[in-house]
Scaffold this active site. Structure first.
Site, mmCIF file in Angstrom:
data_model
loop_
_atom_site.group_PDB
_atom_site.id
_atom_site.type_symbol
_atom_site.label_atom_id
_atom_site.label_comp_id
_atom_site.label_asym_id
_atom_site.label_seq_id
_atom_site.Cartn_x
_atom_site.Cartn_y
_atom_site.Cartn_z
ATOM 1 N N LYS A 22 -8.851 -36.643 -11.990
ATOM 2 C CA LYS A 22 -8.074 -36.316 -13.181
ATOM 3 C C LYS A 22 -8.587 -35.364 -14.056
ATOM 4 O O LYS A 22 -9.595 -34.562 -13.730
ATOM 5 C CB LYS A 22 -8.457 -37.822 -14.076
ATOM 6 C CG LYS A 22 -7.695 -39.079 -13.548
ATOM 7 C CD LYS A 22 -7.761 -40.214 -14.445
ATOM 8 C CE LYS A 22 -6.671 -41.078 -13.949
ATOM 9 N NZ LYS A 22 -6.901 -42.395 -14.884
ATOM 10 N N ARG A 76 -10.578 -46.683 -8.395
ATOM 11 C CA ARG A 76 -9.244 -46.343 -7.764
ATOM 12 C C ARG A 76 -9.192 -44.990 -7.491
ATOM 13 O O ARG A 76 -9.541 -44.161 -8.275
ATOM 14 C CB ARG A 76 -8.276 -46.684 -9.120
ATOM 15 C CG ARG A 76 -6.758 -46.267 -8.523
ATOM 16 C CD ARG A 76 -5.786 -46.869 -9.824
ATOM 17 N NE ARG A 76 -4.618 -46.616 -9.574
ATOM 18 C CZ ARG A 76 -3.925 -45.370 -9.652
ATOM 19 N NH1 ARG A 76 -4.610 -44.345 -10.260
ATOM 20 N NH2 ARG A 76 -2.581 -45.541 -9.229
#
Length: 282
Positions: A226, A260
């Site tokens: 991210k 995740r």
């Protein structure tokens, strides 16, 4: 830290490591921020699933709509066409838990019919019909915190106290779920790294991640590749493996039950190292 406190902390970490699960990301969208378009072809998606299983994944998370900042909405039927045939194929070929990353009641309903094990909803069942669909099943569901919507969530997000604000959001959503007939034991919580949060917000959430354990539910951490990693390290999206692994390790040490990830093998290896060290801690 006293010896008693240290022993309790070490025991907690050991128990935590025994239950940590790796959720592998499978985006069947053309515009996801990291792997957009890579697995839109049915055969390549199935090959990726097989590879992740060989690498030790515990859950496959299929997404048919990008939720990156600025993402465009996808029609219900388009999302169903993207994810449901793949779900059916995976459940018929492999013995693996499958999560469907969606915020649409119609997609949830189809996913439940064809054997999904979890719904992973970035809008925490706030969209019309979602609570009702999930309540009529026994499926697990992950409730994620997001301030705003994907198109605008990164436009100057602000909080009075980010941890308290997220905790309050979770309490409200848990109450809504229970009132709708969704047993609390079916819930997983995700504080939503990168969803309506600045870089500073994200690292504060990571540093204080353990505070969400007060709600007594399993926690999911989705940090892989991210922008909170890319912006801090000045790395392009495909150069964030080291940062992603470091963040995942911190999240696990702070109480994450599920991580995740895009990089399954490397994440599984990192957890093995943590487990090996934990054997020798007090």
């Amino acid at each position: 830290m006293s010896k008693t406190t240290q022993a309790n902390f070490s025991a907690s970490i050991k128990n935590q490591l025994d239950t940590v699960q790796v959720m592998g990301i499978l985006n069947v969208t053309p515009d996801s921020f990291s792997d957009g378009g890579q697995f839109t072809h049915f055969d390549s998606a199935l090959k990726q699933v097989e590879q992740m299983i060989e690498q030790g994944v515990d859950i496959i998370d299929i997404g048919g709509e990008s939720t990156r900042p600025g993402a465009v909405d996808v029609r219900v039927q388009d999302e169903i066409v993207r994810v449901i045939p793949l779900l059916k194929a995976i459940k018929s070929r492999f013995d693996i838990n499958v999560s469907i990353d969606t915020s649409k009641a119609e997609v949830m309903s189809e996913a439940i019919i064809y054997g999904a094990d979890m719904i992973n909803d970035v809008r925490a069942l706030q969209n019309e019909g979602c609570l009702e669909v999930v309540a009529q099943s026994n499926i697990a569901v992950c409730l994620m915190h997001m301030q705003g919507m994907p198109r605008s969530m990164q436009e100057n997000p602000q909080y009075k106290d980010i941890i308290d604000d997220i905790l309050e959001f979770f309490k409200q959503r848990i109450n809504c779920c229970e009132r709708s007939g969704i047993n609390k034991e079916r819930l997983v919580l995700d504080p939503g790294f990168g969803f309506g949060k600045t870089v500073a917000h994200n690292y504060e959430v990571l540093a204080k991640f353990t505070e969400f354990k007060a709600l007594g539910l399993p926690l999911l951490a989705g940090i892989s590749r991210k922008s909170m990693i890319g912006n801090l390290l000045n790395r392009d999206v495909n150069e964030r493996l080291a940062g992603s692994l470091a963040a995942a390790i911190v999240a696990i040490q702070q109480g994450a039950n599920i991580i995740r990830v895009h990089d399954v093998q490397e994440s599984v290896d990192a957890i093995k190292i943590l487990k090996a060290v934990a054997k020798y801690q007090i």
